[in-house]
Design a protein around this motif. Structure first.
Motif, PDB file in Angstrom:
ATOM      1  N   THR A  14     148.786  88.186  42.836  1.00  9.57           N
ATOM      2  CA  THR A  14     148.974  87.133  41.833  1.00  9.57           C
ATOM      3  C   THR A  14     149.162  87.800  40.481  1.00  9.57           C
ATOM      4  O   THR A  14     148.677  88.910  40.250  1.00  9.57           O
ATOM      5  CB  THR A  14     147.762  86.169  41.742  1.00  9.57           C
ATOM      6  N   LEU A  15     149.910  87.141  39.599  1.00 10.29           N
ATOM      7  CA  LEU A  15     150.096  87.652  38.235  1.00 10.29           C
ATOM      8  C   LEU A  15     149.817  86.507  37.274  1.00 10.29           C
ATOM      9  O   LEU A  15     150.031  85.335  37.613  1.00 10.29           O
ATOM     10  CB  LEU A  15     151.534  88.148  38.043  1.00 10.29           C
ATOM     11  N   PRO A  16     149.340  86.838  36.075  1.00 11.39           N
ATOM     12  CA  PRO A  16     149.104  85.771  35.097  1.00 11.39           C
ATOM     13  C   PRO A  16     150.429  85.148  34.664  1.00 11.39           C
ATOM     14  O   PRO A  16     151.397  85.863  34.408  1.00 11.39           O
ATOM     15  CB  PRO A  16     148.425  86.501  33.929  1.00 11.39           C
ATOM     16  N   GLY A  50     166.725  89.422  49.656  1.00 13.30           N
ATOM     17  CA  GLY A  50     166.232  88.068  49.427  1.00 13.30           C
ATOM     18  C   GLY A  50     166.747  87.583  48.087  1.00 13.30           C
ATOM     19  O   GLY A  50     167.153  88.383  47.239  1.00 13.30           O
ATOM     20  N   GLU A  51     166.706  86.276  47.878  1.00 11.98           N
ATOM     21  CA  GLU A  51     167.280  85.720  46.659  1.00 11.98           C
ATOM     22  C   GLU A  51     166.474  86.164  45.436  1.00 11.98           C
ATOM     23  O   GLU A  51     165.359  86.673  45.566  1.00 11.98           O
ATOM     24  CB  GLU A  51     167.301  84.188  46.752  1.00 11.98           C
ATOM     25  N   SER A  52     167.043  85.959  44.272  1.00 18.48           N
ATOM     26  CA  SER A  52     166.380  86.318  43.020  1.00 18.48           C
ATOM     27  C   SER A  52     165.041  85.586  42.904  1.00 18.48           C
ATOM     28  O   SER A  52     164.962  84.393  43.187  1.00 18.48           O
ATOM     29  CB  SER A  52     167.298  85.939  41.857  1.00 18.48           C
ATOM     30  N   GLY A  53     163.997  86.314  42.556  1.00 21.20           N
ATOM     31  CA  GLY A  53     162.680  85.711  42.406  1.00 21.20           C
ATOM     32  C   GLY A  53     161.884  85.652  43.696  1.00 21.20           C
ATOM     33  O   GLY A  53     160.767  85.129  43.725  1.00 21.20           O
ATOM     34  N   SER A  54     162.435  86.202  44.794  1.00 20.74           N
ATOM     35  CA  SER A  54     161.723  86.119  46.084  1.00 20.74           C
ATOM     36  C   SER A  54     160.561  87.114  46.168  1.00 20.74           C
ATOM     37  O   SER A  54     159.735  87.024  47.073  1.00 20.74           O
ATOM     38  CB  SER A  54     162.697  86.338  47.244  1.00 20.74           C
ATOM     39  N   GLY A  55     160.506  88.080  45.231  1.00 21.46           N
ATOM     40  CA  GLY A  55     159.362  88.990  45.200  1.00 21.46           C
ATOM     41  C   GLY A  55     159.671  90.428  45.596  1.00 21.46           C
ATOM     42  O   GLY A  55     158.765  91.232  45.809  1.00 21.46           O
ATOM     43  N   LYS A  56     160.959  90.792  45.652  1.00 22.34           N
ATOM     44  CA  LYS A  56     161.336  92.146  46.088  1.00 22.34           C
ATOM     45  C   LYS A  56     160.777  93.225  45.161  1.00 22.34           C
ATOM     46  O   LYS A  56     160.158  94.188  45.614  1.00 22.34           O
ATOM     47  CB  LYS A  56     162.875  92.268  46.148  1.00 22.34           C
ATOM     48  N   THR A  57     161.022  93.044  43.860  1.00 25.19           N
ATOM     49  CA  THR A  57     160.546  94.034  42.888  1.00 25.19           C
ATOM     50  C   THR A  57     159.024  94.084  42.880  1.00 25.19           C
ATOM     51  O   THR A  57     158.419  95.164  42.855  1.00 25.19           O
ATOM     52  CB  THR A  57     161.095  93.700  41.481  1.00 25.19           C
ATOM     53  N   SER A  58     158.382  92.925  42.936  1.00 18.72           N
ATOM     54  CA  SER A  58     156.910  92.879  42.953  1.00 18.72           C
ATOM     55  C   SER A  58     156.372  93.615  44.180  1.00 18.72           C
ATOM     56  O   SER A  58     155.382  94.352  44.086  1.00 18.72           O
ATOM     57  CB  SER A  58     156.424  91.425  42.992  1.00 18.72           C
ATOM     58  N   LEU A  59     157.027  93.428  45.315  1.00 16.28           N
ATOM     59  CA  LEU A  59     156.594  94.124  46.523  1.00 16.28           C
ATOM     60  C   LEU A  59     156.727  95.634  46.351  1.00 16.28           C
ATOM     61  O   LEU A  59     155.792  96.396  46.639  1.00 16.28           O
ATOM     62  CB  LEU A  59     157.430  93.651  47.727  1.00 16.28           C
TER      63      LEU A  59
HETATM   64  N1  LIG Z   1     155.046  90.047  35.042  1.00 15.50           N
HETATM   65  C1  LIG Z   1     155.151  88.864  35.637  1.00 15.50           C
HETATM   66  N2  LIG Z   1     154.337  87.846  35.315  1.00 15.50           N
HETATM   67  C2  LIG Z   1     154.451  86.651  35.921  1.00 15.50           C
HETATM   68  N3  LIG Z   1     155.324  86.376  36.881  1.00 15.50           N
HETATM   69  C3  LIG Z   1     156.178  87.335  37.245  1.00 15.50           C
HETATM   70  C4  LIG Z   1     156.127  88.637  36.656  1.00 15.50           C
HETATM   71  N4  LIG Z   1     157.087  89.391  37.246  1.00 15.50           N
HETATM   72  C5  LIG Z   1     157.685  88.591  38.155  1.00 15.50           C
HETATM   73  N5  LIG Z   1     157.154  87.368  38.158  1.00 15.50           N
HETATM   74  C6  LIG Z   1     157.536  86.236  39.044  1.00 15.50           C
HETATM   75  O1  LIG Z   1     157.337  86.680  40.366  1.00 15.50           O
HETATM   76  C7  LIG Z   1     158.348  86.204  41.234  1.00 15.50           C
HETATM   77  C8  LIG Z   1     158.971  87.366  41.958  1.00 15.50           C
HETATM   78  O2  LIG Z   1     159.653  88.170  41.019  1.00 15.50           O
HETATM   79  P1  LIG Z   1     160.371  89.538  41.410  1.00 15.50           P
HETATM   80  O3  LIG Z   1     160.859  90.148  40.154  1.00 15.50           O
HETATM   81  O4  LIG Z   1     159.458  90.332  42.262  1.00 15.50           O
HETATM   82  O5  LIG Z   1     161.583  89.001  42.294  1.00 15.50           O
HETATM   83  P2  LIG Z   1     162.873  89.748  42.812  1.00 15.50           P
HETATM   84  O6  LIG Z   1     163.062  89.357  44.240  1.00 15.50           O
HETATM   85  O7  LIG Z   1     162.804  91.199  42.501  1.00 15.50           O
HETATM   86  O8  LIG Z   1     164.042  89.062  41.946  1.00 15.50           O
HETATM   87  P3  LIG Z   1     165.432  89.678  41.403  1.00 15.50           P
HETATM   88  O9  LIG Z   1     166.382  89.674  42.593  1.00 15.50           O
HETATM   89  O10 LIG Z   1     165.878  88.699  40.370  1.00 15.50           O
HETATM   90  O11 LIG Z   1     165.179  91.051  40.865  1.00 15.50           O
HETATM   91  C9  LIG Z   1     159.306  85.424  40.370  1.00 15.50           C
HETATM   92  O12 LIG Z   1     158.985  84.056  40.502  1.00 15.50           O
HETATM   93  C10 LIG Z   1     159.007  85.915  38.963  1.00 15.50           C
HETATM   94  O13 LIG Z   1     159.262  84.910  38.032  1.00 15.50           O
END
Ligand SMILES: Nc1ncnc2c1ncn2[C@@H]1O[C@H](COP(=O)(O)OP(=O)(O)OP(=O)(O)O)[C@@H](O)[C@H]1O
Ligand SMILES: [Mg+2]
Length: 274
Positions: A14-16, A50-59
């Motif tokens: 989870t993120l703030p 996965g689509e934008s915002g699906s969580g790839k970068t976070s993972l």
């Molecule tokens: N620092 C943050 N604080 C709060 N929410 C965040 C933060 N970083 C990402 N998110 C949210 O987490 C979700 C996943 O984001 P993430 O960047 O991991 O997606 P992604 O699959 O890499 O997207 P993209 O294809 O656009 O790069 C999104 O809903 C984003 O808005």
């Protein structure tokens, strides 16, 4: 199947949500990763799509522990790193390298290419002194197909594709066990993209590393990756060998992604023309 370099189990992040932070007190948290379990086989390139915002970068950032998961385990090379603090992570950093999307902002504009590649070698004690670091930096440049003379150049003197090669050289010079590549060809034109993919395939034959390759471009993933993890809304919807993902996708969402790959355009008389 190869042994897993990474084994993640029940990973929650989870993120703030800073957009909803009250004037006083903590911001509410949003769930970004919702109970992911998967393995990254040693030596394989695993695509994360996965689509934008699906969580790839976070993972990706959680795997290399730039982010700390709320729950779950991340076993890396036999050890759970999910809860380690910065101090305990430090000796592992060399083995967890990242190549960033935007080579313009990820390379220090005031440092020469040689210094950009050499500094991490000194920091991680891969090189004992400056002259050894310089020698290894030159070798790394050769490995990514750039002449030694590039060591004296500055990032702004390079093309986008050359800059991305420097980013790759900086990572591979450390001989890491794992490389996270987050959208590393997205900013490049099609021919530079193809060259970078060829370079990665070539490096993979010559070195041994495990890679997570994040991309929204499925045709690139299909060419490069051995396995694919498909994400949607913070969850994994499919995780299989590349051929299976493209030939027999199990999930409707994967079929949708696959069918959105544009096919090369072919003119009517193409057979006669050549
Ligand atoms: N620092 C943050 N604080 C709060 N929410 C965040 C933060 N970083 C990402 N998110 C949210 O987490 C979700 C996943 O984001 P993430 O960047 O991991 O997606 P992604 O699959 O890499 O997207 P993209 O294809 O656009 O790069 C999104 O809903 C984003 O808005
Ligand atoms: Mg991303």
């Amino acid at each position: 199947m190869a042994e897993a370099l990474f084994q993640a189990r029940d990973l929650y992040l989870t993120l703030p949500d800073l957009t909803r932070k009250p004037l006083f007190g903590a911001a509410p948290r949003i769930e970004i990763l919702k109970g992911l379990s998967f393995a990254l086989p040693e030596g394989a390139i695993t695509g994360i799509v996965g689509e934008s915002g699906s969580g790839k970068t976070s993972l990706g950032r959680t795997l290399v522990r730039l982010l700390k998961p709320d729950r779950g385990s991340i076993v890396f090379a036999g050890r759970d790193i999910a809860r380690l603090d910065d101090e305990a992570m430090r000796p592992l950093r060399r083995d967890l390298q990242i190549i960033f999307q935007d080579p313009f902002s990820s390379l220090n504009p005031r440092k020469t290419v040689g210094a950009i590649i050499a500094s991490p070698l000194l920091l991680h004690n891969v090189a004992r002194d400056g002259s050894e670091a310089r020698k290894l930096a030159h070798e790394a440049l050769a490995q990514v197909g750039l002449p030694e003379s590039f060591a004296g150049r500055y990032p702004h003197e390079l093309s986008g594709g050359q800059r991305q090669r420097v980013g790759i050289a900086r990572a591979v010079a450390l001989k890491p066990r794992f490389i996270l590549a987050d959208e590393i060809v997205s900013g490049l034109d099609v021919s530079s993209q193809a060259q970078i993919l060829d370079l990665l395939m070539d490096l993979r034959r010559r070195m041994s590393f495990t890679m997570a390759f994040i991309s929204h471009d499925l045709s690139v993933v299909r060419r490069l990756c051995d396995r694919v993890i498909v994400m949607r809304k913070g969850e994994i919807v499919e995780d299989a060998a590349t051929a299976a993902i493209f030939e027999k996708p199990q999930h409707a969402y994967t079929r949708l992604l696959r069918d959105s790959i544009p096919l090369p355009e072919v003119s009517d008389g193409w057979l006669k023309e050549s």
